[in-house]
Design an enzyme around this catalytic site. Structure first.
Site, PDB file in Angstrom:
ATOM      1  CB  SER A 348      -0.903   0.003   1.236  1.00  0.00           C
ATOM      2  OG  SER A 348      -1.484   1.274   1.418  1.00  0.00           O
ATOM      3  CE  LYS A 416     -12.590  12.558 -14.809  1.00  0.00           C
ATOM      4  NZ  LYS A 416     -11.960  12.174 -16.092  1.00  0.00           N
TER       5      LYS A 416
END
Length: 625
Positions: A348, A416
């Site tokens: 992670s 974006k």
């Protein structure tokens, strides 16, 4: 008709084939005598003919048995079988000639006149091959008399086009009527190929309207994207099914079959001219280096992996927290025979201790950071997770890159992030700001790449539309006027690689995305590519803009402009740069709000740091008042 069909479908015994071939040879030698003597055979030769027939039948029979020409099923006669028949007949005729010479030496008499041997060779060969071709044609005709008949136009009047035609002729399930070839080569237009006229691609619209083919098959392997798009658009407009011939390298055992033909994809409609990469620059940066790719199992990450491998890095470290896609990527790489220097890491981005272990163990020299949360509606509901992955995760990788003296750090961003209207875009913009500001106080070159939607990526509109069409619909679109920029996964990955290699640090590279595409037009084309009718076979439903969604995307903010680079597809955005210490302090305050699970306060803080972030269609729009 039924009797003939039954005979053609049965496998005749080999003794019958042998007897039939010998019978053809007997007819051939008699015919040769008639032709040689102009149908007036002298009495001496006529009296000797019965003995000659027996002699020819014995020699031909022996050569047929040795050559096993009778063991072949007539209706499946191939080119190799025809060559075998040629050699067997040739050898038999050579035997006749040699025996003739021996006979003449001792008796001064030829058993068979030499001229008749030559005529017999030609007549026997033509007779045996003609019978087999006739049986094969009749079998194909009778095998499936009710089979569907399709009118087809072939694009590409070259070698592959001819092989495509032959593959269609071999397909027993459907009878194809090849209307014409079309080609854009002036040297071919108007000529005849395989008894079929070659027409000009420029007249594609009139050709399709005049002939109304069921299919158009693109056989050309060198068709440029612009011409391909014209052909596909014309076929879509005329409701004509489009197929493509796969590359020669993927043909099974070097032979093409109809089952290998592929339906055209919507990606082909949006395809652009091939990107010209400066491979020398990429090679200098990548070859022999240790490369870390985060988000390696994602759409961009996995394609980046394939592109990077071409340049022979000394080690490729592939990091992702998605175990299943990462495992699938590992299986794909294990199949490669030319590259085995890779390490798979499940981790992670928020596990900094694990990440530090990766940097300490493998000491990457270049980092491509493609890991991120990207789904707009999902991140509107979970802004804390967007912060933790898109901002904190990026900071962790960037900080470790600085600590372990990574040469270059290349981050994959999104359009974006420009004038963001949603949390996903705002967190990516914050990551851009951190990376750019960090470049001013680090030996590592921090580079950002920014582009629009990627065709076929996980969760993108095209896989969604495909699923909706295949399930019978409806296709759901948020708004009839919504537009997006699109780029293929290989295009995006190549440009990331190119920009990362040419960047010196501090740049935000933007890519030429071409023209924006109306999503409703995309949906309509996909429906037609499936051979369906809008409103009859499948419906289009408008659901309204989702939280944080824009009608159109931008690659530059109002206050930004661009600087050209040596690559016409890549530009540098001139953006406002932030002080690293100030930005770090603000981000740390934002991170401090994560454990409060107060989404309103988290988003409010993001808006303070990214003032151009104005929420749309979102519960957080009230914070902009």
């Amino acid at each position: 008709m039924d009797f003939a069909e039954n005979i053609l479908k049965k496998n005749t015994p080999t003794w019958f084939n042998l007897s039939f071939d010998i019978f053809v040879c007997i007819i051939s030698i008699i015919t040769a005598y008639f032709l040689r003597f102009n149908f007036h055979i002298p009495e001496k030769d006529l009296n000797a003919l019965p003995s000659v027939i027996i002699y020819v039948a014995i020699i031909r029979g022996i050569t047929f048995i040795i050559g096993r020409t009778h063991a072949v099923i007539f209706r499946y006669t191939s080119t190799n079988d025809a060559l075998r028949i040629f050699f067997v007949i040739f050898i038999g005729s050579i035997i006749f000639g040699v025996v003739n010479l021996v006979s003449y030496k001792y008796t001064k008499v030829f058993i068979i006149p030499m001229s008749i041997i030559i005529i017999d060779f030609i007549v026997s060969l033509l007779g045996l091959l003609s019978i087999r071709v006739f049986v094969k044609i009749m079998y194909l005709q009778f095998d499936n008399p009710d089979r569907k008949k399709l009118n087809v136009i072939l694009y590409g009047a070259g070698k592959i086009g001819v092989l495509t035609k032959k593959a269609l002729e071999r397909d027993a399930g459907i009878k194809y009527n090849i209307i014409s070839f079309i080609d854009d080569s002036p040297n071919k237009i108007g000529k005849i190929l395989e008894d079929i006229k070659i027409l000009d691609t420029k007249n594609i619209d009139s050709i399709l309207k005049a002939n109304q083919p069921d299919q158009l098959i693109i056989s050309s392997q060198s068709l440029n994207p612009s011409n391909k798009k014209i052909i596909i658009e014309a076929c879509i407009a005329n409701n004509i099914n489009i197929l493509t011939v796969p590359p020669v390298s993927s043909w099974i055992n070097g032979e093409l079959s109809y089952k290998q033909f592929k339906q055209i994809k919507i990606e082909d409609v949006l395809e652009r001219e091939e990107i010209k990469l400066n491979e020398d620059i990429i090679r200098k940066v990548i070859t022999g280096k240790r490369i870390l790719i985060t988000g390696a199992a994602g759409s961009i990450g996995s394609e980046l992996t394939k592109q990077v491998i071409k340049f022979s890095p000394s080690l490729l470290i592939l990091l992702d927290q998605a175990e299943t896609p990462l495992y699938i990527l590992e299986l794909e790489l294990e199949k490669l025979s030319f590259y085995k220097k890779f390490e798979i890491v499940v981790a992670s981005l928020n596990n900094k201790e694990k990440l530090e272990s990766v940097f300490e163990t493998f000491k990457p020299e270049i980092v491509f950071h493609a890991a991120a949360y990207k789904h707009v509606p999902m991140m509107e509901k979970h802004p804390d997770e967007a912060v933790m992955v898109n901002i904190v995760g990026t900071m962790n990788i960037a900080d470790l890159s600085n600590k372990y003296n990574v040469f270059k750090f290349v981050m994959v961003s999104t359009d974006k992030a420009v004038n963001p209207t949603n949390i996903m875009g705002a967190t990516k913009r914050l990551a851009e700001m951190y990376i750019q500001s960090f470049n001013s106080c680090s030996k590592t070159s921090f580079i950002t790449t920014r582009f629009g939607n990627v065709l076929g990526s996980n969760g993108s509109v095209i896989p969604l539309f495909k699923k909706q069409i295949e399930s019978g619909g409806p296709i759901t679109i948020t708004h009839p006027d919504v537009t997006r920029f699109f780029m293929t996964i290989p295009e995006a990955s190549q440009l990331v690689l190119q920009a990362g290699s040419m960047g010196n640090g501090g740049e935000i590279f933007i890519f030429d995305m071409g023209k924006s595409v109306k999503i409703i037009d995309l949906a309509k084309k996909m429906i037609k590519l499936y051979g369906l009718e809008i409103g009859k076979d499948i419906q289009i439903v408008f659901t309204g803009l989702r939280a944080g969604e824009k009608l159109y995307e931008e690659l530059l903010a109002d206050s930004e402009n661009t600087v050209k680079t040596d690559n016409s597809d890549i530009m540098i955005a001139k953006v406002i740069e932030y002080d690293f210490d100030y930005l770090s302090k603000e981000i740390n305050e934002l991170i401090g709000l994560i454990n409060t699970f107060d989404n309103t306060q988290i988003v409010k803080k993001i808006k303070e740091i990214v003032p151009e972030f104005k929420s749309k269609n979102s519960i957080f729009a009230k914070l902009d008042d």
